[in-house]
Design an enzyme around this catalytic site. Structure first.
Site, mmCIF file in Angstrom:
data_model
loop_
_atom_site.group_PDB
_atom_site.id
_atom_site.type_symbol
_atom_site.label_atom_id
_atom_site.label_comp_id
_atom_site.label_asym_id
_atom_site.label_seq_id
_atom_site.Cartn_x
_atom_site.Cartn_y
_atom_site.Cartn_z
ATOM 1 N N HIS A 43 -13.935 27.350 -23.513
ATOM 2 C CA HIS A 43 -12.645 27.351 -22.824
ATOM 3 C C HIS A 43 -12.816 27.915 -21.420
ATOM 4 O O HIS A 43 -12.368 27.330 -20.438
ATOM 5 C CB HIS A 43 -11.636 28.171 -23.617
ATOM 6 C CG HIS A 43 -10.316 28.325 -22.947
ATOM 7 N ND1 HIS A 43 -9.446 27.275 -22.773
ATOM 8 C CD2 HIS A 43 -9.721 29.403 -22.384
ATOM 9 C CE1 HIS A 43 -8.355 27.697 -22.144
ATOM 10 N NE2 HIS A 43 -8.507 28.975 -21.897
ATOM 11 N N ARG A 100 -13.568 19.050 -25.427
ATOM 12 C CA ARG A 100 -14.117 20.104 -24.577
ATOM 13 C C ARG A 100 -15.520 20.447 -25.070
ATOM 14 O O ARG A 100 -15.690 21.170 -26.048
ATOM 15 C CB ARG A 100 -13.201 21.342 -24.640
ATOM 16 C CG ARG A 100 -13.483 22.367 -23.557
ATOM 17 C CD ARG A 100 -12.728 23.657 -23.841
ATOM 18 N NE ARG A 100 -13.352 24.380 -24.940
ATOM 19 C CZ ARG A 100 -12.695 25.150 -25.811
ATOM 20 N NH1 ARG A 100 -11.391 25.251 -25.749
ATOM 21 N NH2 ARG A 100 -13.358 25.787 -26.761
ATOM 22 N N TYR A 146 -15.480 29.326 -33.685
ATOM 23 C CA TYR A 146 -14.341 28.640 -34.291
ATOM 24 C C TYR A 146 -14.508 27.129 -34.438
ATOM 25 O O TYR A 146 -13.608 26.468 -34.946
ATOM 26 C CB TYR A 146 -13.057 28.928 -33.494
ATOM 27 C CG TYR A 146 -13.133 28.620 -32.015
ATOM 28 C CD1 TYR A 146 -12.979 27.314 -31.547
ATOM 29 C CD2 TYR A 146 -13.344 29.630 -31.080
ATOM 30 C CE1 TYR A 146 -13.054 27.023 -30.202
ATOM 31 C CE2 TYR A 146 -13.407 29.339 -29.724
ATOM 32 C CZ TYR A 146 -13.258 28.048 -29.290
ATOM 33 O OH TYR A 146 -13.323 27.759 -27.946
#
Length: 396
Positions: free
Chosen positions: A292, A288, A301
């Site tokens: 998100h 990705r 993160y």
């Protein structure tokens, strides 16, 4: 000093032995030895003993066009959200090959159960991307007809669509459209979900029922390696595709950034399902590149070095490199695709802003076939309340 019990490396070594560390070691960045690949990140054509196939120049250009336009949908929708025109947007940047490969492997009679990120698959099913924007703008639930497009409504509840897909596939069996030997009749179902959803009970329950009833369903997991902020190694101790064996059906890991391999593997799995040979789990190993959703900040993160590593595996760049190397872009093909992308962007920008607001009274429609008295009373009271505002404005 005693080992940190929260250390994933320590737990992995102590509980599962040193060999399994390699599953999520540095080599895992390339998908491991079982990865099915037909086009390398450098745009070189390679072959696979089980899933090799020939592609025409028209198919290759079609894949490239689909991915470029799908990325443009994503780019425009993200910009519209940033400008306050959408409430939220689920990005697919970097996952175009997984979606286009799977989407183009479908036959018209196959049915798709998506999550909320399958914009490329929706494109392959002929859905106007503006119909997707209405959902994220909050003015409708998605304006396409699932029965006409054989493409279900976007599913926000994580993993629920896998149960729906399995049940639908079992219904196909009872309708006699599986294993007849008639190419225009035999059908299958494909359920899309992410690596995060693989941890949901609904997904595993779907696996159990599909295996028990030999249902004609392909479980297509886009492993983009992040369940929002949780990395894949926190979710599973083995590669996801290997889980299928525990349920009694095959699993395949494919390079999700390789549109050719994704197409070949998905086509084979769908055909297997149509013939009545049961379910397959496909793990499309991808990354990705974006967030998100547009409410997420992935810099909190994950490491920028990982993102840079995966930029070198860009699914569009590798197809473009192959097309150029083999002289398949003459006649201004690349320029024409870019022009089409610009026109699509204009269509989305102008169309999104012109989407009509819904009639508030519509919340009472399509709830019951025959509206009960209590709900009829609520509707009438709401209509009167809503009308009172315009009356007050007129009297003022």
């Amino acid at each position: 000093m005693s080992p940190d019990p929260t250390s994933t490396d320590q737990v992995r070594t102590d509980q599962f032995g040193p060999d399994l560390v390699e599953v999520f070691g540095p080599s895992q960045q390339d998908g491991g030895p079982d990865l099915v690949q037909l086009l390398t990140p450098e745009g070189e054509r390679v072959h696979h003993p089980d899933f090799d196939m020939d592609f025409s120049a028209e198919q290759l250009r079609g894949f490239y066009r689909d991915m470029v336009l799908t990325r443009r949908i994503d780019t425009e929708a993200t910009a519209l959200q940033r400008h306050g025109e959408l409430g939220i947007w689920a990005q697919l940047l970097g996952q175009e090959a997984a979606q286009i490969g799977a989407g183009r492997a479908l036959r018209p009679q196959d049915y798709v159960f998506p999550t909320y990120r399958e914009h490329g698959v929706a494109w392959c099913r002929g859905i106007d991307p503006l119909d997707l924007l209405g959902l994220f703008r909050g003015v409708d639930h998605g304006r396409w007809d699932p029965a006409e497009k054989n493409f279900g409504q976007y599913t926000i509840v994580i993993g629920a669509q896998v149960l729906h897909a399995t049940g639908y596939a079992m219904g196909m069996q009872r309708d006699g459209v599986v294993g007849t030997g008639e190419p225009d009749r035999d059908a299958a179902v494909i359920a899309h979900f992410g690596d995060g959803a693989s941890s949901q009970g609904d997904v595993n329950e779907g696996f159990i029922f599909a295996a028990s009833y030999n249902a004609p369903v392909v479980f297509f997991c886009q492993n983009n390696q992040w369940a929002i902020s949780e990395p894949i190694e926190r979710q599973t101790r083995i590669p996801l595709y290997q889980r299928a064996l525990g349920f009694g059906f095959p699993g395949v890991r494919v390079d999700g950034n390789d549109v050719l391999a994704t197409y070949a593997v998905t086509q084979a799995a769908l055909q297997r399902a149509r013939e009545g040979q049961g379910p397959t789990l496909i793990e499309a190993y991808t990354y990705r590149m974006g967030a998100h959703t547009t409410t997420d900040d992935p810099t909190r993160y994950r490491l920028s070095a990982d993102v840079e590593h995966w930029k070198l595996k860009d699914p569009i760049a590798r197809v473009e490199a192959y097309l150029k190397r083999n002289g398949l872009v003459e006649g201004g093909f690349l320029e024409s695709v870019q022009q089409e992308a610009n026109e699509l962007g204009h269509h989305l920008r102008e169309g999104c802003k012109s989407l009509p607001d819904p009639d508030p009274r519509g919340i009472f429609d399509l709830v019951y076939d025959e509206m009960p008295e209590e709900l009829t009373q609520q509707r009438d009271e709401f209509i009167a309340y809503h009308a009172s505002f315009s009356e007050e404005g007129a009297s003022a």
